[in-house]
Structures are given as C-alpha cells and as structure tokens.
Write a protein that holds these residues in place. Structure first.
Motif, PDB file in Angstrom:
ATOM      1  N   ARG A  28       0.816  -1.297  -0.043  1.00  0.00           N
ATOM      2  CA  ARG A  28       0.019  -0.013   0.193  1.00  0.00           C
ATOM      3  C   ARG A  28       0.651   1.240   0.087  1.00  0.00           C
ATOM      4  O   ARG A  28       0.627   2.176  -0.625  1.00  0.00           O
ATOM      5  N   SER A  94      -6.638  -0.133   7.544  1.00  0.00           N
ATOM      6  CA  SER A  94      -7.930  -0.753   7.721  1.00  0.00           C
ATOM      7  C   SER A  94      -8.377  -1.002   9.207  1.00  0.00           C
ATOM      8  O   SER A  94      -7.461  -1.244  10.036  1.00  0.00           O
ATOM      9  N   TYR A 105     -16.201   0.624   3.717  1.00  0.00           N
ATOM     10  CA  TYR A 105     -15.482   1.959   2.690  1.00  0.00           C
ATOM     11  C   TYR A 105     -15.673   2.883   3.646  1.00  0.00           C
ATOM     12  O   TYR A 105     -15.148   3.969   3.288  1.00  0.00           O
ATOM     13  N   CYS A 210      -8.589   5.277   9.251  1.00  0.00           N
ATOM     14  CA  CYS A 210      -8.810   4.021   8.747  1.00  0.00           C
ATOM     15  C   CYS A 210     -10.091   3.886   7.704  1.00  0.00           C
ATOM     16  O   CYS A 210     -10.986   4.608   7.894  1.00  0.00           O
ATOM     17  N   SER A 213     -12.960  -2.413   6.366  1.00  0.00           N
ATOM     18  CA  SER A 213     -12.435  -3.341   5.856  1.00  0.00           C
ATOM     19  C   SER A 213     -13.352  -4.554   6.003  1.00  0.00           C
ATOM     20  O   SER A 213     -13.417  -5.467   5.104  1.00  0.00           O
ATOM     21  N   GLU A 221     -16.879  -8.380   4.473  1.00  0.00           N
ATOM     22  CA  GLU A 221     -15.474  -8.071   4.406  1.00  0.00           C
ATOM     23  C   GLU A 221     -15.107  -7.766   2.978  1.00  0.00           C
ATOM     24  O   GLU A 221     -15.669  -8.147   1.994  1.00  0.00           O
ATOM     25  N   THR A 222     -13.825  -7.056   2.843  1.00  0.00           N
ATOM     26  CA  THR A 222     -13.367  -6.737   1.673  1.00  0.00           C
ATOM     27  C   THR A 222     -12.341  -7.879   1.382  1.00  0.00           C
ATOM     28  O   THR A 222     -11.640  -8.593   2.336  1.00  0.00           O
ATOM     29  N   SER A 224      -8.263  -8.938   0.050  1.00  0.00           N
ATOM     30  CA  SER A 224      -6.848  -8.252   0.384  1.00  0.00           C
ATOM     31  C   SER A 224      -6.509  -7.379  -0.850  1.00  0.00           C
ATOM     32  O   SER A 224      -5.613  -6.359  -0.581  1.00  0.00           O
ATOM     33  N   ARG A 227      -8.231  -4.171  -0.197  1.00  0.00           N
ATOM     34  CA  ARG A 227      -7.601  -3.380   0.891  1.00  0.00           C
ATOM     35  C   ARG A 227      -6.473  -2.718   0.437  1.00  0.00           C
ATOM     36  O   ARG A 227      -5.883  -1.763   0.833  1.00  0.00           O
ATOM     37  N   PHE A 231      -8.574   1.756  -1.569  1.00  0.00           N
ATOM     38  CA  PHE A 231      -8.965   2.751  -0.220  1.00  0.00           C
ATOM     39  C   PHE A 231      -8.520   4.160  -0.555  1.00  0.00           C
ATOM     40  O   PHE A 231      -7.968   4.807   0.062  1.00  0.00           O
TER      41      PHE A 231
END
Length: 248
Positions: A28, A94, A105, A210, A213, A221-222, A224, A227, A231
């Motif tokens: 990220r 997250s 989100y 944050c 997530s 859930e989201t 990986s 994430r 974002f």
C-alpha cells in the motif's frame, strides 16, 4: 536526535518530509507513492518496509509502511520522530467496524484509541493513559474528508494486540466486543494507541485514519486486493491533511 541511519531505516537525514503517511502494508505504501506522489523516490527498503518521498500538490510528503501491530509501529514511529525530525505521522490503514451504522469503505478518524496493550508500561505512568490524536491533524482531516465527499465517523477505536482473539472461538469471548460496542467504540485496529503514545512522549503529532475493511459483527469483508488498492478516498484525505499541515 537518534543517530541515522537507524537500525530499521536506511534513509539519510532529510530524506523524509515533515509528514509521513504510514500504512501497515508495504504494497500500500508503494501504491500511494506510485499513484499520488510526483517523482517518488524509494528512501527505505530495510526488511522490505518500503518508504518513499515525493511531492503532492507541491508539498514534500513521505509514505512508509509500519508492518502490523503496536510493537512494529512503535519502532518505526520512534525512529522517524527522533532520528529524522518527522513532525506528523498519519496512519492510513484498515479497521473492523463494531457499530451497525458504520459500513464497508466508510472512514473512521480516531480521536482516541483504547487498547488492551501493555505498551504504556514503559513510560512508568500512574494509573492509565488515554492515547489521543493531535487536534490539529484531526481538524484538518475532518475538513479534508468533507471536501473529498467521504463518509466518515470521528470517535474512539480499539487498538488490539491480537488479531485472532478468543471471541472467534467461544461465545463468551464476544463479551469484550459488546463491551467496547456499548461504550461507543467504532472499530478495531492494531496500531493507533502506540502511535499516539509515542507522539505524546516526543512532542509530535499523530492521527489514525482507517477505511472499514470488514464488519466484525455482520461478517462483511473486503478482499486483500481491495484493501491494498481501493482505499483511495482515505489516501486523498490523508495527503490533503499533510498539505494543510506543511506550515503549521
């Protein structure tokens, strides 16, 4: 000042901007650098913890990963604050929601950070310590969230030392989650409290923003990949906050 390079950061003095965005995930960190910063330069890659410095809207800004958990962000924030003269660290990570009105989100901006960690013991304080965000960073982040049209919530998060808590295995383990929920805690994460304590100790400023997530109580859930790369509203809010803080 802490001597540089530090045990965990190979950058030279002056390599970091006044403000550092700090995601947990090194990928990220690279995503933010490649998609938002102009002329990003890799200034650290010790242990694969990527740190970059570039410009955003004409302001020198850095982004470097922290890894997961309070011991990790405790190390990196200590070295950035004391070795490289960084004034502001904004965690961009997250979190898992524990309130029904907070959704995937949404942004949570951590005004305070409860914790089950023993991180504060090192400071030899009487009683307990309440880790809180910098008011200046918080104020600018709320303004940036408004300007970016973000759905956001301001309040308490809980910084936990464990990811696979016992609540996942036994029904009575949920008591702690519902206890936090009834006290208005918005979400669970793993770093903010230590970051806030280090900032308080060294006279610096810190904030945790944050993106939700997953939802602990509903199971939403989201992925990986989401994430890592999606974002972007949180990233823009943090970067705009960094720009606003440049002359403060």
């Amino acid at each position: 000042m802490f001597p540089t390079p530090t045990p965990h950061i190979s950058a030279k003095p002056g390599d970091f901007g006044k403000t550092v965005l700090m995601p947990g995930d090194p990928l990220r960190s690279r995503f933010i650098a490649e998609n938002f910063l102009e002329n990003p330069v890799l200034v650290n890659n010790v242990r694969g913890v990527q740190g970059y410095t570039g410009t955003y809207k004409g302001v020198k800004v850095s982004v470097m990963a922290s890894g997961m958990g309070m011991p990790a962000i405790g190390i990196y924030s200590h070295e950035l604050f004391n070795g490289y003269g960084v004034e502001n660290i904004i965690r961009v990570g997250s979190a898992g929601a524990i309130q029904e009105h907070i959704h995937l989100y949404d942004l949570v901006i951590a005004q305070g950070a409860c914790t089950d960690s023993n991180f504060a013991a090192q400071f030899h304080l009487p009683g307990t310590f309440a880790p809180i965000a910098s008011w200046e960073l918080l104020k600018q982040a709320v303004k940036a969230a408004e300007e970016n049209g973000a759905v956001y919530h301001v309040g308490n998060v809980n910084s936990s030392d464990v990811f696979y808590g016992d609540h996942a295995l036994v029904p009575e383990g949920l008591d702690s989650l519902y206890g936090l929920k009834k006290m208005g805690v918005m979400a669970l994460e793993m770093e903010a409290a230590a970051l806030y304590m280090n900032a308080a100790r060294y006279g610096k400023r810190a904030l945790c923003i944050c993106t939700i997530s997953d939802h602990i109580l509903t199971g939403e859930e989201t992925t990986s990949q989401q994430r890592q790369n999606s974002f972007t509203t949180m990233m823009k809010v943090a970067l705009d906050t960094a720009v606003a803080m440049e002359n403060k």
